[in-house]
Design a protein around this motif. Structure first.
Motif, PDB file in Angstrom:
ATOM      1  N   GLU A  27      34.452  37.901  53.598  1.00  0.00           N
ATOM      2  CA  GLU A  27      34.364  37.419  52.213  1.00  0.00           C
ATOM      3  C   GLU A  27      34.014  38.565  51.258  1.00  0.00           C
ATOM      4  N   LYS A  28      33.124  39.433  51.674  1.00  0.00           N
ATOM      5  CA  LYS A  28      32.743  40.574  50.837  1.00  0.00           C
ATOM      6  C   LYS A  28      33.931  41.512  50.631  1.00  0.00           C
ATOM      7  N   GLU A  29      34.690  41.751  51.697  1.00  0.00           N
ATOM      8  CA  GLU A  29      35.876  42.609  51.594  1.00  0.00           C
ATOM      9  C   GLU A  29      36.915  41.979  50.670  1.00  0.00           C
ATOM     10  N   MET A  30      37.095  40.651  50.782  1.00  0.00           N
ATOM     11  CA  MET A  30      38.058  39.962  49.931  1.00  0.00           C
ATOM     12  C   MET A  30      37.628  39.981  48.467  1.00  0.00           C
ATOM     13  N   ASP A  31      36.334  39.787  48.222  1.00  0.00           N
ATOM     14  CA  ASP A  31      35.829  39.851  46.846  1.00  0.00           C
ATOM     15  C   ASP A  31      36.113  41.220  46.235  1.00  0.00           C
ATOM     16  N   LYS A  32      35.891  42.259  47.016  1.00  0.00           N
ATOM     17  CA  LYS A  32      36.093  43.630  46.528  1.00  0.00           C
ATOM     18  C   LYS A  32      37.562  43.874  46.196  1.00  0.00           C
ATOM     19  N   LYS A  33      38.444  43.476  47.105  1.00  0.00           N
ATOM     20  CA  LYS A  33      39.883  43.683  46.891  1.00  0.00           C
ATOM     21  C   LYS A  33      40.375  42.860  45.707  1.00  0.00           C
ATOM     22  N   ALA A  34      39.927  41.606  45.614  1.00  0.00           N
ATOM     23  CA  ALA A  34      40.349  40.743  44.507  1.00  0.00           C
ATOM     24  C   ALA A  34      39.894  41.297  43.170  1.00  0.00           C
ATOM     25  N   MET A  35      38.679  41.797  43.115  1.00  0.00           N
ATOM     26  CA  MET A  35      38.168  42.365  41.864  1.00  0.00           C
ATOM     27  C   MET A  35      38.938  43.617  41.472  1.00  0.00           C
ATOM     28  N   GLU A  36      39.364  44.394  42.451  1.00  0.00           N
ATOM     29  CA  GLU A  36      40.181  45.578  42.160  1.00  0.00           C
ATOM     30  C   GLU A  36      41.490  45.169  41.488  1.00  0.00           C
ATOM     31  N   LEU A  37      42.124  44.107  42.010  1.00  0.00           N
ATOM     32  CA  LEU A  37      43.371  43.625  41.411  1.00  0.00           C
ATOM     33  C   LEU A  37      43.137  43.052  40.020  1.00  0.00           C
ATOM     34  N   LEU A  38      42.065  42.290  39.863  1.00  0.00           N
ATOM     35  CA  LEU A  38      41.777  41.711  38.555  1.00  0.00           C
ATOM     36  C   LEU A  38      41.510  42.797  37.516  1.00  0.00           C
ATOM     37  N   LYS A  39      40.872  43.869  37.929  1.00  0.00           N
ATOM     38  CA  LYS A  39      40.599  44.967  36.993  1.00  0.00           C
ATOM     39  C   LYS A  39      41.894  45.602  36.516  1.00  0.00           C
ATOM     40  N   VAL A  40      42.870  45.726  37.408  1.00  0.00           N
ATOM     41  CA  VAL A  40      44.176  46.284  37.040  1.00  0.00           C
ATOM     42  C   VAL A  40      44.793  45.486  35.892  1.00  0.00           C
ATOM     43  N   PHE A  41      44.585  44.169  35.905  1.00  0.00           N
ATOM     44  CA  PHE A  41      45.183  43.298  34.897  1.00  0.00           C
ATOM     45  C   PHE A  41      44.221  42.943  33.761  1.00  0.00           C
ATOM     46  N   GLY A  42      43.066  43.586  33.728  1.00  0.00           N
ATOM     47  CA  GLY A  42      42.100  43.332  32.668  1.00  0.00           C
ATOM     48  C   GLY A  42      41.483  41.961  32.732  1.00  0.00           C
ATOM     49  N   LEU A  43      41.383  41.407  33.949  1.00  0.00           N
ATOM     50  CA  LEU A  43      40.852  40.056  34.123  1.00  0.00           C
ATOM     51  C   LEU A  43      39.508  40.047  34.855  1.00  0.00           C
ATOM     52  N   ASP A  44      38.961  41.217  35.134  1.00  0.00           N
ATOM     53  CA  ASP A  44      37.746  41.290  35.942  1.00  0.00           C
ATOM     54  C   ASP A  44      36.541  40.642  35.262  1.00  0.00           C
ATOM     55  N   GLU A  45      36.468  40.725  33.932  1.00  0.00           N
ATOM     56  CA  GLU A  45      35.335  40.131  33.233  1.00  0.00           C
ATOM     57  C   GLU A  45      35.444  38.612  33.143  1.00  0.00           C
ATOM     58  N   GLU A  46      36.611  38.077  33.479  1.00  0.00           N
ATOM     59  CA  GLU A  46      36.816  36.630  33.470  1.00  0.00           C
ATOM     60  C   GLU A  46      36.940  36.073  34.879  1.00  0.00           C
ATOM     61  N   CYS A  47      36.435  36.805  35.852  1.00  0.00           N
ATOM     62  CA  CYS A  47      36.628  36.430  37.256  1.00  0.00           C
ATOM     63  C   CYS A  47      36.025  35.077  37.594  1.00  0.00           C
ATOM     64  N   ASP A  48      34.960  34.665  36.893  1.00  0.00           N
ATOM     65  CA  ASP A  48      34.302  33.395  37.191  1.00  0.00           C
ATOM     66  C   ASP A  48      34.837  32.232  36.360  1.00  0.00           C
ATOM     67  N   TYR A  49      35.768  32.510  35.436  1.00  0.00           N
ATOM     68  CA  TYR A  49      36.361  31.434  34.646  1.00  0.00           C
ATOM     69  C   TYR A  49      37.234  30.553  35.529  1.00  0.00           C
ATOM     70  N   ARG A  50      37.366  29.292  35.154  1.00  0.00           N
ATOM     71  CA  ARG A  50      38.409  28.476  35.758  1.00  0.00           C
ATOM     72  C   ARG A  50      39.758  29.020  35.313  1.00  0.00           C
ATOM     73  N   ALA A  51      40.715  29.019  36.215  1.00  0.00           N
ATOM     74  CA  ALA A  51      42.044  29.538  35.872  1.00  0.00           C
ATOM     75  C   ALA A  51      42.645  28.780  34.695  1.00  0.00           C
ATOM     76  N   SER A  52      42.370  27.483  34.626  1.00  0.00           N
ATOM     77  CA  SER A  52      42.925  26.653  33.545  1.00  0.00           C
ATOM     78  C   SER A  52      42.371  27.027  32.175  1.00  0.00           C
ATOM     79  N   ASN A  53      41.254  27.747  32.146  1.00  0.00           N
ATOM     80  CA  ASN A  53      40.633  28.108  30.872  1.00  0.00           C
ATOM     81  C   ASN A  53      41.144  29.435  30.317  1.00  0.00           C
ATOM     82  N   LEU A  54      41.985  30.125  31.069  1.00  0.00           N
ATOM     83  CA  LEU A  54      42.563  31.377  30.570  1.00  0.00           C
ATOM     84  C   LEU A  54      43.666  31.076  29.561  1.00  0.00           C
ATOM     85  N   PRO A  55      43.846  31.949  28.564  1.00  0.00           N
ATOM     86  CA  PRO A  55      45.007  31.824  27.684  1.00  0.00           C
ATOM     87  C   PRO A  55      46.298  31.959  28.492  1.00  0.00           C
ATOM     88  N   TYR A  56      47.378  31.439  27.928  1.00  0.00           N
ATOM     89  CA  TYR A  56      48.647  31.379  28.649  1.00  0.00           C
ATOM     90  C   TYR A  56      49.084  32.741  29.186  1.00  0.00           C
TER      91      TYR A  56
END
Length: 252
Positions: free
Chosen positions: A125-154
């Motif tokens: 789980e720790k390894e997956m969290d790290k990898k997922a956060m790396e991908l989210l950072k690439v797309f500028g989504l790391d600061e919204e990692c705890d948001y529900r997906a439905s709450n993101l803008p389109y």
């Protein structure tokens, strides 16, 4: 050798040939577009390439491996991932958990390890969290990692769907109308994102799109479908100026 080699791919529904002798070859690293009028068979081709449908005839080779008629999961593990025209996120899950869902091809623990929270569960789980956060950072989504997906803008939901697809570590990324529903500013940002993904991840990309500004701006080659058959193939500029292609779009 092409990364994707499709030969004479065909499928019929109730006697109607939805795709008829479809051929395409896409080289590693290419940004390739599949275009055509509504109902031309574009999404059907994507469904054939990703195992949603099984073809009546023809073959699909991905990175030299024949994946014709294999299941969606098998084709994904072989290296093809896709997004959808209508966004298909796990909307009630967090942004982080959506990306982690795409990582399970490469990270795993047993059911017992998960139920009893054994040490391997926490390690994975720790390894997956790290990898997922790396991908989210690439797309500028790391600061919204705890948001529900439905709450993101389109536009950010589109980016999240691409990030989740990349989590499966594909060789070929298929984007089904990624600009659908976007405003011009979001589309311009998406163009930069797609270019970045191709370059940063050494990715081969095949996309369906109706936005000709996006197509002409990023696609190196095009295949045009009309009534389930290939109408034209070649470099983007020459294809978009082909009289038969213009006629197919304008209906003249």
């Amino acid at each position: 050798m092409a990364l994707l080699e499709v030969k004479n791919l065909s499928i019929s529904f109730g006697g109607l040939k939805a795709v008829d002798n479809f051929n395409i070859g896409i080289e590693k690293g290419q940004l390739y577009g599949l275009i055509g009028p509504n109902g031309a068979g574009k999404t059907t081709v994507f469904n054939l390439l990703t195992g949603v449908y099984k073809p009546n005839a023809g073959s699909v080779e991905l990175n030299g491996v024949n994946v014709t008629g294999r299941s969606t999961i098998e084709i994904n593990k072989a290296g093809a991932a896709r997004t959808f025209q209508n966004i298909r996120l796990f909307k009630e899950l967090s942004v982080l958990d959506n990306v982690k869902a795409g990582l399970h091809n490469h990270y795993s623990y047993s059911t017992l390890e998960g139920i009893f929270r054994l040490p391997r569960y926490f390690k994975v789980e720790k390894e997956m969290d790290k990898k997922a956060m790396e991908l989210l950072k690439v797309f500028g989504l790391d600061e919204e990692c705890d948001y529900r997906a439905s709450n993101l803008p389109y536009g950010k939901q589109r980016k999240l769907e691409i990030a989740r697809a990349l989590a499966t570590e594909p060789k070929l990324l298929l984007l089904d109308e990624p600009a659908a529903g976007m405003n011009p500013n979001e589309t311009a940002e998406l163009m930069e994102t797609i270019r970045f993904v191709r370059d940063q991840f050494d990715m081969t990309i095949l996309l369906i799109e109706h936005d000709m500004k996006l197509v002409s701006g990023i696609c190196e080659k095009l295949t045009v479908l009309n009534f389930g058959q290939v109408l034209c193939q070649g470099d983007t500029g020459s294809v978009l100026h082909n009289p038969e292609v213009i006629k197919a779009y304008l209906g003249e």
